[in-house]
Scaffold this motif. Structure first.
Motif, PDB file in Angstrom:
ATOM      1  N   GLU A 266       1.700  -9.090   2.112  1.00  0.00           N
ATOM      2  CA  GLU A 266       0.472  -9.876   2.600  1.00  0.00           C
ATOM      3  C   GLU A 266      -0.782 -10.066   1.635  1.00  0.00           C
ATOM      4  N   LEU A 267      -1.036  -8.861   1.051  1.00  0.00           N
ATOM      5  CA  LEU A 267      -2.046  -8.961   0.145  1.00  0.00           C
ATOM      6  C   LEU A 267      -1.909  -9.953  -1.165  1.00  0.00           C
ATOM      7  N   ILE A 268      -0.781  -9.442  -1.646  1.00  0.00           N
ATOM      8  CA  ILE A 268      -0.188 -10.325  -2.860  1.00  0.00           C
ATOM      9  C   ILE A 268       0.026 -11.819  -2.444  1.00  0.00           C
ATOM     10  N   ARG A 269       0.684 -11.948  -1.323  1.00  0.00           N
ATOM     11  CA  ARG A 269       0.905 -13.733  -1.031  1.00  0.00           C
ATOM     12  C   ARG A 269      -0.297 -14.301  -0.867  1.00  0.00           C
ATOM     13  N   GLU A 270      -1.372 -13.624  -0.208  1.00  0.00           N
ATOM     14  CA  GLU A 270      -2.502 -14.137   0.309  1.00  0.00           C
ATOM     15  C   GLU A 270      -3.567 -14.326  -0.728  1.00  0.00           C
ATOM     16  N   PHE A 271      -3.452 -13.586  -2.096  1.00  0.00           N
ATOM     17  CA  PHE A 271      -4.498 -13.571  -3.050  1.00  0.00           C
ATOM     18  C   PHE A 271      -4.684 -14.991  -3.822  1.00  0.00           C
ATOM     19  N   PRO A 272      -5.856 -15.426  -3.871  1.00  0.00           N
ATOM     20  CA  PRO A 272      -6.145 -16.532  -4.441  1.00  0.00           C
ATOM     21  C   PRO A 272      -5.970 -16.723  -5.825  1.00  0.00           C
ATOM     22  N   GLY A 273      -5.135 -17.805  -6.435  1.00  0.00           N
ATOM     23  CA  GLY A 273      -4.997 -18.194  -7.837  1.00  0.00           C
ATOM     24  C   GLY A 273      -4.002 -17.288  -8.664  1.00  0.00           C
ATOM     25  N   ILE A 274      -3.206 -16.479  -7.879  1.00  0.00           N
ATOM     26  CA  ILE A 274      -2.134 -15.666  -8.400  1.00  0.00           C
ATOM     27  C   ILE A 274      -0.969 -15.709  -7.686  1.00  0.00           C
ATOM     28  N   ILE A 275       0.047 -15.945  -8.361  1.00  0.00           N
ATOM     29  CA  ILE A 275       1.641 -15.777  -7.778  1.00  0.00           C
ATOM     30  C   ILE A 275       2.094 -14.490  -8.327  1.00  0.00           C
ATOM     31  N   GLY A 276       2.480 -13.592  -7.101  1.00  0.00           N
ATOM     32  CA  GLY A 276       2.801 -12.399  -7.551  1.00  0.00           C
ATOM     33  C   GLY A 276       4.203 -12.065  -6.503  1.00  0.00           C
ATOM     34  N   THR A 277       4.839 -10.948  -7.073  1.00  0.00           N
ATOM     35  CA  THR A 277       6.101 -10.436  -6.564  1.00  0.00           C
ATOM     36  C   THR A 277       5.796  -8.845  -6.450  1.00  0.00           C
ATOM     37  N   LEU A 278       6.777  -8.546  -5.369  1.00  0.00           N
ATOM     38  CA  LEU A 278       6.596  -7.122  -5.087  1.00  0.00           C
ATOM     39  C   LEU A 278       7.992  -6.517  -5.012  1.00  0.00           C
ATOM     40  N   ALA A 279       8.069  -5.187  -5.589  1.00  0.00           N
ATOM     41  CA  ALA A 279       9.393  -4.330  -5.438  1.00  0.00           C
ATOM     42  C   ALA A 279       8.813  -3.207  -4.906  1.00  0.00           C
ATOM     43  N   PHE A 280       9.336  -3.147  -3.499  1.00  0.00           N
ATOM     44  CA  PHE A 280       8.803  -1.734  -2.885  1.00  0.00           C
ATOM     45  C   PHE A 280      10.148  -1.007  -2.431  1.00  0.00           C
ATOM     46  N   GLU A 281      10.156   0.344  -3.145  1.00  0.00           N
ATOM     47  CA  GLU A 281      11.273   1.077  -2.792  1.00  0.00           C
ATOM     48  C   GLU A 281      10.635   2.573  -2.559  1.00  0.00           C
ATOM     49  N   ALA A 282      10.306   2.589  -1.456  1.00  0.00           N
ATOM     50  CA  ALA A 282       9.807   3.936  -0.946  1.00  0.00           C
ATOM     51  C   ALA A 282       9.866   4.125   0.432  1.00  0.00           C
ATOM     52  N   GLU A 283      10.664   5.062   1.062  1.00  0.00           N
ATOM     53  CA  GLU A 283      10.923   4.966   2.421  1.00  0.00           C
ATOM     54  C   GLU A 283       9.941   6.179   3.010  1.00  0.00           C
ATOM     55  N   SER A 284       9.378   7.195   2.393  1.00  0.00           N
ATOM     56  CA  SER A 284       8.526   7.913   3.318  1.00  0.00           C
ATOM     57  C   SER A 284       7.270   7.989   2.438  1.00  0.00           C
ATOM     58  N   LEU A 285       6.120   7.256   2.617  1.00  0.00           N
ATOM     59  CA  LEU A 285       5.127   7.058   1.771  1.00  0.00           C
ATOM     60  C   LEU A 285       4.006   7.724   2.654  1.00  0.00           C
ATOM     61  N   PRO A 286       3.355   8.876   2.284  1.00  0.00           N
ATOM     62  CA  PRO A 286       2.103   9.220   3.083  1.00  0.00           C
ATOM     63  C   PRO A 286       1.122   8.533   3.218  1.00  0.00           C
ATOM     64  N   ARG A 287       0.591   8.333   4.194  1.00  0.00           N
ATOM     65  CA  ARG A 287      -0.638   7.838   4.555  1.00  0.00           C
ATOM     66  C   ARG A 287      -1.593   7.682   3.508  1.00  0.00           C
ATOM     67  N   PRO A 288      -2.195   8.993   3.006  1.00  0.00           N
ATOM     68  CA  PRO A 288      -3.204   9.078   1.859  1.00  0.00           C
ATOM     69  C   PRO A 288      -2.631   8.127   0.773  1.00  0.00           C
ATOM     70  N   VAL A 289      -1.600   8.378   0.392  1.00  0.00           N
ATOM     71  CA  VAL A 289      -0.961   7.673  -0.862  1.00  0.00           C
ATOM     72  C   VAL A 289      -0.711   6.185  -0.508  1.00  0.00           C
ATOM     73  N   ALA A 290      -0.439   5.711   0.735  1.00  0.00           N
ATOM     74  CA  ALA A 290      -0.270   4.429   1.087  1.00  0.00           C
ATOM     75  C   ALA A 290      -1.759   3.566   1.004  1.00  0.00           C
ATOM     76  N   LEU A 291      -2.752   4.314   1.439  1.00  0.00           N
ATOM     77  CA  LEU A 291      -4.107   3.602   1.401  1.00  0.00           C
ATOM     78  C   LEU A 291      -4.725   3.726  -0.068  1.00  0.00           C
ATOM     79  N   ALA A 292      -4.147   4.765  -0.962  1.00  0.00           N
ATOM     80  CA  ALA A 292      -4.621   4.539  -2.262  1.00  0.00           C
ATOM     81  C   ALA A 292      -3.915   3.340  -2.945  1.00  0.00           C
ATOM     82  N   VAL A 293      -2.405   3.273  -2.536  1.00  0.00           N
ATOM     83  CA  VAL A 293      -1.784   2.359  -3.479  1.00  0.00           C
ATOM     84  C   VAL A 293      -2.270   0.758  -2.937  1.00  0.00           C
ATOM     85  N   VAL A 294      -2.733   0.487  -1.738  1.00  0.00           N
ATOM     86  CA  VAL A 294      -3.148  -0.450  -1.274  1.00  0.00           C
ATOM     87  C   VAL A 294      -4.675  -1.018  -2.056  1.00  0.00           C
TER      88      VAL A 294
END
Length: 385
Positions: A266-294
């Protein structure tokens, strides 16, 4: 293949016509000469088509070869037809050369081939000349029919390929629409969960907190009445337990409302002025890491757009046995961002190193243009889910 079959049939029909020709050594050589001439014409025709398809337009050798073939084909056919003027036996296979002249579009020879039968008619083999003339006319019609069939087949193949491409494009579009619909539904569900958690926290949680404070105040007020104080303490304990249960439920509901893959998409899709793609291949992402990644992705998108003037971004998050890898590549100007050395890079590096990871930023390797943010997060005990 259709032309080959037609030429084989015409060659077979030419063999009985040799019986109408006067006995001469040319009658023995006629089939062999017809095969050589027809085979050479077919090979040169296929060679010219292959050279035109495979050779670059600027190459000199293929151009010279094509010119030679264009001259050689009518020369071979004309040589056979001229030889048929002197050797009546060769007239038995003039229909075969007439077919090749029409099928390969050999210029005037498409209409001049009947002249090769004049020598046969003058020499007294009028039956052979008449039969060859009739068979040659039929051969010309067969050549036109075969050419038309081949053109229709080519058109049908193009139409079939176009339909197949349209079908694949529609399938891809339907899949994209389905994925986008699933993403929107997931975002709506998560947003509703977050709203419910917020409402419970703001309303029920505050009411229970106020009730707990009121009960504690009443307990202080009636300290001189042990029986009532004991009852108030029991009610207060129940309210404390209810408040703890509500808080735990709100936290669980809030945690469920946060999905890193959906949030990043959603962040990539709605970011203004940029066309982005996402490759997400992580099944068990811890919450601290997820927050840092976002947070890193959000900051990287802002820097790429503001400082690098990027228009496209590719984000990938991969899970490996010992760590998580985040890569963000854009087509912006990395030199500007590196030169400014803004707080955005420092903030992203702090978020990665705080979890024991690594962080780097720099231009993409040549000949690619753009910049890349690269971060890793180890799977340590502190960040495991």
């Amino acid at each position: 293949m259709d032309r080959i079959v037609d030429e084989i049939v015409l060659f077979g029909l030419g063999l009985p016509l040799l019986l109408l020709a006067p006995a001469a050594p040319a009658a023995v050589a006629a089939p062999l000469l017809a095969l050589i001439a027809t085979g050479a014409l077919e090979l040169l025709d296929r060679g010219e088509g292959g050279a035109q398809r495979q050779a670059p337009a600027s190459a000199a050798s293929p151009v010279r070869a094509a010119r030679f073939i264009r001259v050689a084909r009518p020369a071979i056919a004309a040589a056979y037809l001229i030889a048929a003027l002197a050797a009546p036996a060769l007239a038995a296979f003039v229909p075969l050369l007439a077919y090749a002249a029409v099928a390969q579009n050999l210029g005037p020879l498409r209409f001049l081939w009947p002249a090769a039968l004049l020598g046969t008619a003058v020499s007294g083999s009028a039956a052979l000349a008449a039969t060859a003339l009739l068979l040659g006319a039929l051969a010309c019609l067969a050549a036109r029919r075969t050419a038309k069939v081949q053109a229709e087949r080519a058109s049908l193949r193009q139409w079939r390929d176009a339909v197949q491409e349209d079908r694949l494009a529609l399938t891809e579009r339907a899949r994209d629409l389905a994925e986008r619909q699933d993403l929107e539904v997931s975002c709506a569900v998560l947003a509703e969960r977050a709203r419910i958690a917020r409402e419970i926290h703001d309303n029920v949680g505050h009411l229970l907190t106020r009730s707990v404070l009121q009960m504690e105040a009443l307990a202080v007020t009636h300290e001189d009445d042990p029986a009532l104080a004991e009852e108030l303490a029991a009610v207060g304990a129940t309210l404390h337990e209810a408040l703890g249960t509500v808080r735990a439920s709100v936290h669980d509901l809030h945690d469920e409302a946060f999905d890193p893959q959906t949030t990043l998409a959603e962040l990539i899709r709605e970011f203004p002025g940029i066309i982005g793609t996402l490759a997400f291949e992580a099944e068990s992402l811890p919450r601290p890491v997820a927050l840092a990644v976002v947070a890193i992705v959000r900051e990287a998108l802002a820097n790429a757009r503001t400082h690098g003037r990027a228009t496209s971004v590719a984000v990938s998050l991969l899970e490996f046995p010992g760590f998580y890898q985040l890569a963000i590549e854009d087509n912006g100007r990395a030199a500007n961002l590196v030169g400014e050395g803004g707080l955005g890079l420092a903030s992203m590096e702090e978020r990665a190193t705080a979890l024991g990871g690594t962080f780097s930023f720099g231009p993409l390797p040549p000949p690619r243009a753009g910049s890349r943010v690269f971060a890793t997060f180890p799977k340590t005990q502190e960040v495991r889910p």
